[in-house]
Design a protein around this motif. Structure first.
Motif, PDB file in Angstrom:
ATOM      1  N   PRO A 386      41.959  33.955  30.210  1.00  0.00           N
ATOM      2  CA  PRO A 386      40.500  33.866  30.341  1.00  0.00           C
ATOM      3  C   PRO A 386      39.798  34.811  29.360  1.00  0.00           C
ATOM      4  O   PRO A 386      40.324  35.878  29.039  1.00  0.00           O
ATOM      5  CB  PRO A 386      40.242  34.271  31.791  1.00  0.00           C
ATOM      6  N   LEU A 387      38.634  34.386  28.906  1.00  0.00           N
ATOM      7  CA  LEU A 387      37.865  35.196  27.956  1.00  0.00           C
ATOM      8  C   LEU A 387      37.420  36.510  28.581  1.00  0.00           C
ATOM      9  O   LEU A 387      37.296  37.530  27.911  1.00  0.00           O
ATOM     10  CB  LEU A 387      36.634  34.403  27.493  1.00  0.00           C
ATOM     11  N   MET A 388      37.148  36.473  29.893  1.00  0.00           N
ATOM     12  CA  MET A 388      36.714  37.696  30.579  1.00  0.00           C
ATOM     13  C   MET A 388      37.008  37.557  32.056  1.00  0.00           C
ATOM     14  O   MET A 388      37.246  36.466  32.560  1.00  0.00           O
ATOM     15  CB  MET A 388      35.215  37.937  30.359  1.00  0.00           C
ATOM     16  N   VAL A 389      36.991  38.689  32.731  1.00  0.00           N
ATOM     17  CA  VAL A 389      37.171  38.702  34.173  1.00  0.00           C
ATOM     18  C   VAL A 389      35.922  39.326  34.776  1.00  0.00           C
ATOM     19  O   VAL A 389      35.483  40.384  34.333  1.00  0.00           O
ATOM     20  CB  VAL A 389      38.424  39.519  34.574  1.00  0.00           C
ATOM     21  N   MET A 390      35.338  38.642  35.749  1.00  0.00           N
ATOM     22  CA  MET A 390      34.180  39.208  36.443  1.00  0.00           C
ATOM     23  C   MET A 390      34.557  39.363  37.904  1.00  0.00           C
ATOM     24  O   MET A 390      35.504  38.750  38.380  1.00  0.00           O
ATOM     25  CB  MET A 390      32.956  38.290  36.296  1.00  0.00           C
ATOM     26  N   GLU A 391      33.770  40.198  38.599  1.00  0.00           N
ATOM     27  CA  GLU A 391      34.080  40.418  40.007  1.00  0.00           C
ATOM     28  C   GLU A 391      32.987  39.826  40.874  1.00  0.00           C
ATOM     29  O   GLU A 391      31.793  39.979  40.594  1.00  0.00           O
ATOM     30  CB  GLU A 391      34.228  41.915  40.286  1.00  0.00           C
ATOM     31  N   GLU A 392      33.419  39.132  41.914  1.00  0.00           N
ATOM     32  CA  GLU A 392      32.509  38.542  42.892  1.00  0.00           C
ATOM     33  C   GLU A 392      31.522  39.588  43.413  1.00  0.00           C
ATOM     34  O   GLU A 392      31.917  40.714  43.726  1.00  0.00           O
ATOM     35  CB  GLU A 392      33.361  38.003  44.052  1.00  0.00           C
ATOM     36  N   ASP A 452      31.453  32.979  43.647  1.00  0.00           N
ATOM     37  CA  ASP A 452      32.533  32.073  44.010  1.00  0.00           C
ATOM     38  C   ASP A 452      33.757  32.341  43.140  1.00  0.00           C
ATOM     39  O   ASP A 452      33.750  32.060  41.942  1.00  0.00           O
ATOM     40  CB  ASP A 452      32.067  30.623  43.847  1.00  0.00           C
ATOM     41  N   PRO A 453      34.806  32.887  43.734  1.00  0.00           N
ATOM     42  CA  PRO A 453      36.006  33.216  42.960  1.00  0.00           C
ATOM     43  C   PRO A 453      36.670  31.977  42.379  1.00  0.00           C
ATOM     44  O   PRO A 453      36.510  30.871  42.898  1.00  0.00           O
ATOM     45  CB  PRO A 453      36.933  33.872  43.987  1.00  0.00           C
ATOM     46  N   GLY A 454      37.396  32.185  41.296  1.00  0.00           N
ATOM     47  CA  GLY A 454      38.134  31.081  40.686  1.00  0.00           C
ATOM     48  C   GLY A 454      38.115  31.195  39.177  1.00  0.00           C
ATOM     49  O   GLY A 454      37.549  32.123  38.611  1.00  0.00           O
ATOM     50  N   PHE A 474      36.672  31.708  32.219  1.00  0.00           N
ATOM     51  CA  PHE A 474      36.613  33.090  32.676  1.00  0.00           C
ATOM     52  C   PHE A 474      37.032  33.112  34.138  1.00  0.00           C
ATOM     53  O   PHE A 474      37.002  32.095  34.825  1.00  0.00           O
ATOM     54  CB  PHE A 474      35.225  33.697  32.460  1.00  0.00           C
ATOM     55  N   GLU A 475      37.409  34.291  34.575  1.00  0.00           N
ATOM     56  CA  GLU A 475      37.942  34.422  35.933  1.00  0.00           C
ATOM     57  C   GLU A 475      36.931  35.199  36.773  1.00  0.00           C
ATOM     58  O   GLU A 475      36.391  36.203  36.315  1.00  0.00           O
ATOM     59  CB  GLU A 475      39.256  35.218  35.815  1.00  0.00           C
ATOM     60  N   VAL A 476      36.675  34.716  37.986  1.00  0.00           N
ATOM     61  CA  VAL A 476      35.914  35.517  38.946  1.00  0.00           C
ATOM     62  C   VAL A 476      36.890  35.935  40.023  1.00  0.00           C
ATOM     63  O   VAL A 476      37.453  35.093  40.731  1.00  0.00           O
ATOM     64  CB  VAL A 476      34.737  34.735  39.562  1.00  0.00           C
ATOM     65  N   LYS A 477      37.145  37.236  40.082  1.00  0.00           N
ATOM     66  CA  LYS A 477      38.116  37.674  41.082  1.00  0.00           C
ATOM     67  C   LYS A 477      37.395  38.111  42.349  1.00  0.00           C
ATOM     68  O   LYS A 477      36.294  38.651  42.288  1.00  0.00           O
ATOM     69  CB  LYS A 477      39.032  38.764  40.518  1.00  0.00           C
ATOM     70  N   PRO A 478      38.032  37.861  43.495  1.00  0.00           N
ATOM     71  CA  PRO A 478      37.386  38.193  44.768  1.00  0.00           C
ATOM     72  C   PRO A 478      37.071  39.679  44.819  1.00  0.00           C
ATOM     73  O   PRO A 478      37.840  40.508  44.331  1.00  0.00           O
ATOM     74  CB  PRO A 478      38.441  37.826  45.825  1.00  0.00           C
ATOM     75  N   SER A 479      35.927  39.987  45.411  1.00  0.00           N
ATOM     76  CA  SER A 479      35.509  41.375  45.499  1.00  0.00           C
ATOM     77  C   SER A 479      36.455  42.149  46.399  1.00  0.00           C
ATOM     78  O   SER A 479      36.905  41.661  47.427  1.00  0.00           O
ATOM     79  CB  SER A 479      34.100  41.429  46.054  1.00  0.00           C
ATOM     80  N   ALA A 480      36.703  43.392  46.013  1.00  0.00           N
ATOM     81  CA  ALA A 480      37.540  44.269  46.826  1.00  0.00           C
ATOM     82  C   ALA A 480      36.877  44.544  48.171  1.00  0.00           C
ATOM     83  O   ALA A 480      37.546  44.833  49.148  1.00  0.00           O
ATOM     84  CB  ALA A 480      37.776  45.567  46.080  1.00  0.00           C
ATOM     85  N   GLY A 481      35.564  44.397  48.216  1.00  0.00           N
ATOM     86  CA  GLY A 481      34.821  44.732  49.432  1.00  0.00           C
ATOM     87  C   GLY A 481      34.907  43.695  50.536  1.00  0.00           C
ATOM     88  O   GLY A 481      34.359  43.904  51.594  1.00  0.00           O
ATOM     89  N   PHE A 482      35.554  42.554  50.285  1.00  0.00           N
ATOM     90  CA  PHE A 482      35.559  41.501  51.329  1.00  0.00           C
ATOM     91  C   PHE A 482      36.840  41.485  52.138  1.00  0.00           C
ATOM     92  O   PHE A 482      37.898  41.713  51.622  1.00  0.00           O
ATOM     93  CB  PHE A 482      35.358  40.133  50.662  1.00  0.00           C
TER      94      PHE A 482
END
Ligand code: C2O
Ligand code: CU
Length: 482
Positions: A386-392, A452-454, A474-482
């Motif tokens: 993925p070009l980048m990773v973002m966080e939920e 929305d992760p994925g 790009f990747e949306v990774k699930p938030s650590a806070g959930f």
């Protein structure tokens, strides 16, 4: 909004604030974390409302197949169509309902269906070899999800889109509010163009060098709902909700309603925080605008709607004919009163990712379009990182730098963002988008809080640019806070 949703939203924001406070403070001497937390908090319940499925299912069937139709001003045009019509059928679902669409492929090549602008579960996104296998000729695939946001969306193939969309495969998906505003009429206009050859059929040369070097394939026939003579008949006093979609491969439209004064109430599906005048709005490929048109004129009149993207070569789009008078007028507040964060102070948030847009010679078409120096071949997304990773649930600021002289309407799947700046100057659009037009040599900043992760796609919606490489994931990774 029902109270459980509000509760969920508040809980989520609290969780986010808490988790980022715990994670951020010590390592954040300049305070960028603090501003990012503030920007997420400003979002409030704007995007985080969760829709509870109410158990009702709306079922549709779409069959993609070749057809001969009277469209684009021709008596018989050989097209590819959903259910034998261009545009395809308008699918309607009410917020809370579940949409189930069985797609059958009767085309001579693979296809998929992408739900443009809809926050779907990742597996329903219609991206071949990333979220699902392609639908082979003769095969079927069933999409099913519960939309999370009301608004005007659309569906189209995500394989060889520059050919499949151009040949006529597209339609509108309307997600109605739980209690829709009581407009007298709800009308959809799909703006498109066609490049017909000397034989008055669709020119079968796709992704030509000329298309790639310019802003994609611009046609020689402009249509609204497949017609060159679309007329909307209304009575004086009516209030019309007019939904516009640009389904063209490359053409940008600037629709102007000479003599009438429609207000924009929604962009890319989502309501604005306040209605604004339709004033040279650039409807780029993929964009939608919903207009609130109050017909306050004499009992009989005719208005032309004209595309004025090019001042020298305007295109007539459609006419509005007023005939008769409505006896009882509707009066209700504009639905444009959504919560849209201003996100002033975004300058202090760090730039999470810079993305350069440029071209180079090479690739299957002789010219490649690239994000950060990389062109994706059309169907090999799974082979690239993925070009980048973002966080939920976290605010991200992305900067796109157009190093070319061409237009690039950039589209992110699965989320809404807000335009923050053009060429370093703040812009204050009171709305979210899922597609933003970047002009020649322009740089823009957008702000986004993914929810929305994925693994999602990002690409240019000039479909020839996308085919020639201007696509990435790009990747949306699930938030650590959930
Ligand atoms: Cu309407 Cu990936 O696009
Ligand atoms: Cu482009």
């Amino acid at each position: 909004m029902p109270s459980y949703a509000k509760f969920d939203a508040m809980r989520m924001i609290r969780t986010l604030l808490l988790s980022s406070l715990l994670a951020g403070c010590r390592s954040d001497p300049v305070g960028t974390k603090a501003i990012e937390q503030q920007l997420v908090a400003e979002l409030g319940d704007a995007l985080v409302q969760e829709v509870k499925p109410n158990g009702r299912v709306r079922e549709y069937e779409l069959v993609a197949a070749p057809a001969e139709l009277g469209v684009a001003g021709e008596a018989k045009l050989s097209v590819w169509a959903y259910n034998g019509s261009v545009p395809g059928p308008t699918l309607r679902v009410r917020l809370g309902e579940t949409l189930r669409v069985k797609v059958t492929n009767r085309l001579p090549q693979e296809t998929t269906v992408h739900w443009h602008g809809v926050r779907v579960p990742n597996a329903m996104d219609g991206v071949p070899n990333l979220t699902q296998p392609p639908i082979a000729p003769g095969a079927t695939f069933t999409y099913e999800y519960t939309p999370k946001d009301a608004g005007t969306y659309w569906y189209h193939p995500h394989i060889r889109s520059s050919e499949q969309v151009e040949r006529g495969l597209y339609g509108v998906l309307i997600v109605e509010d739980e209690a829709p505003p009581p407009y007298d009429r709800d009308v959809t206009w799909i703006l498109d163009d066609w490049r017909l050859g000397a034989d008055r059929q669709i020119d079968p040369r796709f992704n030509t060098r000329g298309d790639l070097m310019h802003d994609g394939r611009w046609g020689n026939v402009v249509t609204v709902n497949g017609r060159t003579d679309e007329v909307l008949e209304v009575r004086a006093g009516e209030r019309v909700r007019l939904r516009l979609l640009n389904s063209a491969n490359g053409r940008v439209f600037v629709p102007m309603f000479d003599g009438l004064a429609p207000k924009i109430i929604a962009v890319d599906g989502k309501y604005l925080s306040r209605a604004i005048d339709l004033d040279r709005f650039e409807l780029a490929p993929g964009n939608r605008v919903d207009l609130d048109l109050q017909v306050d004129v004499a009992a009989s009149a005719r208005f032309e709607v004209v595309d004025r993207f090019s001042a020298r070569r305007p295109n007539r789009l459609a006419s509005i004919e007023i005939d008769g008078v409505l006896d009882s007028r509707q009066s209700f507040p504009s639905p444009a009163n959504a919560r849209v964060p201003a996100w002033r102070g975004y300058e202090r948030a760090k730039i999470d990712q810079e993305i350069n847009l440029d071209a180079a010679s090479g690739g299957p078409f002789g010219l490649e379009w690239r994000f950060n120096g990389v062109a994706h071949a059309a169907h090999d997304h799974h082979q690239h990182a993925p070009l980048m990773v973002m966080e939920e649930g976290v605010f991200h600021r992305l900067r796109f730098i157009n190093k070319s002289f061409r237009l690039h309407p950039i589209h992110l799947h699965g989320m809404f963002f807000r335009l923050l700046a053009r060429n370093g100057a703040s812009v204050d659009e009171p709305f979210f988008r899922d597609t933003v037009l970047i002009h020649a040599e322009e740089s823009i900043d957008i702000g986004v809080v993914p929810l929305d992760p994925g693994r999602w796609m990002m690409h240019c919606h000039v479909l020839e640019h996308a085919e020639a490489g201007m696509m990435t994931t790009f990747e949306v990774k699930p938030s650590a806070g959930f």
